[in-house]
Write a protein that holds these residues in place. Structure first.
Motif, PDB file in Angstrom:
ATOM      1  N   TYR A  41      -9.591  79.126 -57.422  1.00 42.14           N
ATOM      2  CA  TYR A  41      -8.467  78.206 -57.532  1.00 42.14           C
ATOM      3  C   TYR A  41      -7.609  78.298 -56.278  1.00 42.14           C
ATOM      4  CZ  TYR A  41      -4.069  76.142 -58.989  1.00 42.14           C
ATOM      5  OH  TYR A  41      -2.943  75.374 -59.048  1.00 42.14           O
ATOM      6  N   ILE A  48      -9.950  74.003 -58.481  1.00 41.04           N
ATOM      7  CA  ILE A  48     -11.000  74.958 -58.140  1.00 41.04           C
ATOM      8  C   ILE A  48     -12.001  74.269 -57.224  1.00 41.04           C
ATOM      9  CG2 ILE A  48     -12.910  76.322 -59.065  1.00 41.04           C
ATOM     10  CD1 ILE A  48     -11.280  76.808 -61.537  1.00 41.04           C
ATOM     11  N   SER A  83      -9.979  69.922 -61.343  1.00 42.64           N
ATOM     12  CA  SER A  83      -8.536  69.994 -61.548  1.00 42.64           C
ATOM     13  C   SER A  83      -8.204  69.450 -62.940  1.00 42.64           C
ATOM     14  CB  SER A  83      -7.800  69.179 -60.469  1.00 42.64           C
ATOM     15  OG  SER A  83      -6.410  69.274 -60.624  1.00 42.64           O
ATOM     16  N   LYS A 158      -2.742  79.628 -64.217  1.00 46.99           N
ATOM     17  CA  LYS A 158      -3.236  79.849 -62.858  1.00 46.99           C
ATOM     18  C   LYS A 158      -2.715  81.182 -62.356  1.00 46.99           C
ATOM     19  CE  LYS A 158      -2.485  74.883 -62.423  1.00 46.99           C
ATOM     20  NZ  LYS A 158      -1.658  73.830 -61.807  1.00 46.99           N
ATOM     21  N   ASP A 161      -6.228  83.586 -58.139  1.00 46.66           N
ATOM     22  CA  ASP A 161      -7.328  82.710 -57.722  1.00 46.66           C
ATOM     23  C   ASP A 161      -8.205  82.269 -58.886  1.00 46.66           C
ATOM     24  OD1 ASP A 161      -6.448  83.024 -55.127  1.00 46.66           O
ATOM     25  OD2 ASP A 161      -7.800  84.691 -54.717  1.00 46.66           O
ATOM     26  N   LEU A 163      -8.439  80.315 -62.929  1.00 47.19           N
ATOM     27  CA  LEU A 163      -7.831  79.265 -63.733  1.00 47.19           C
ATOM     28  C   LEU A 163      -8.383  79.357 -65.151  1.00 47.19           C
ATOM     29  CD1 LEU A 163      -7.227  75.592 -62.705  1.00 47.19           C
ATOM     30  CD2 LEU A 163      -8.439  76.081 -64.818  1.00 47.19           C
TER      31      LEU A 163
END
Length: 246
Positions: A41, A48, A83, A158, A161, A163
């Motif tokens: 992410y 991502i 996303s 989030k 890095d 998600l």
């Protein structure tokens, strides 16, 4: 239901600092950097990174600032991103179930979770016997490992890095729920240690097994001892025959 997508494509410009080892192959250095972004992410992109294409250098000469050993290059890249958007539906595959939540994987890589307070209690009830969420009417299907479900995204976490998608079955009840019933995973086979020990089989014929050098030395020593014993027996027999002749 209108067409929905959680993927997007962006065109961006990056300023990358590359190691001197890439001075003769700057494109290779750029690709090494971009590979580290895959499946991570990136807050600046709000998604991502799934893939990247169309790498272009935006300047002919690289720049070296002050006494830094690294050189800077400006590149243009097209990124394909995942996303997820709130209040939109998405499909996932269940990989974990409990009384507290339902765990899922999106596209085989992205984690998602549906908390128990986001599950329609009128339609699903936790069953301790089958360890699954079961429908309370109709076909009485189960939400278990391998089950494919559609749910609504209510939050996106989030951090580091990574998600994580938080889902719900409360919103849009006519559009969310089980799409395909999964199959319970088979129970792991138990190994009987005593049985394994007794069921050992000999190696196939014509296959030479060498354990280590010590075994070879022991075999050679045993053969030499056998030869010495046979020689000694022959010499003893010769001496006895000579005595009989005398």
């Amino acid at each position: 239901m209108k067409n929905q997508t959680h993927f997007k494509q962006i065109v961006t410009r990056l300023v990358l600092k590359l190691s001197p080892c890439f001075i003769s192959e700057p494109r290779k250095g750029v690709e090494e950097y971009l590979k580290k972004l895959l499946m991570r992410y990136v807050p600046e992109f709000d998604g991502i990174v799934i893939s990247y294409t169309n790498i272009q250098f935006l300047q002919k000469n690289a720049e070296i600032l002050f006494d830094s050993p690294y050189f800077s290059v400006k590149v243009g890249v097209i990124f394909n991103l995942f996303s997820p958007k709130k209040n939109l539906e998405i499909v996932g595959k269940v990989n974990k179930v409990s009384a507290d939540h339902i765990g899922l994987l999106l596209y085989g890589v992205i984690n998602a979770s549906i908390p128990s307070d986001k599950i329609r209690k009128k339609n699903f009830k936790w069953d301790e016997n089958s360890f699954a969420w079961k429908e309370t009417f109709g076909e009485r299907r189960k939400i278990c490992n391998g089950c494919v479900m559609r749910f609504t995204i209510v939050d996106v976490l989030k951090a580091n890095d990574m998600l994580t998608v938080i889902g719900s079955l409360l919103e849009k009840p006519n559009d969310t729920g089980i799409i395909k019933e999964g199959e319970d995973e088979p129970e792991p086979m138990e190994m009987d240690i005593d049985e394994v020990k007794t069921n050992t089989t000999a190696p196939p014929k014509n296959n030479k097994i060498v354990w280590d050098d010590n075994d070879d030395d022991e075999e050679e020593e045993a053969e030499e001892e056998e030869e010495d014993d046979s020689n000694n027996n022959d010499s003893d027999a010769t001496e006895e025959s000579d005595d009989n002749e005398d």
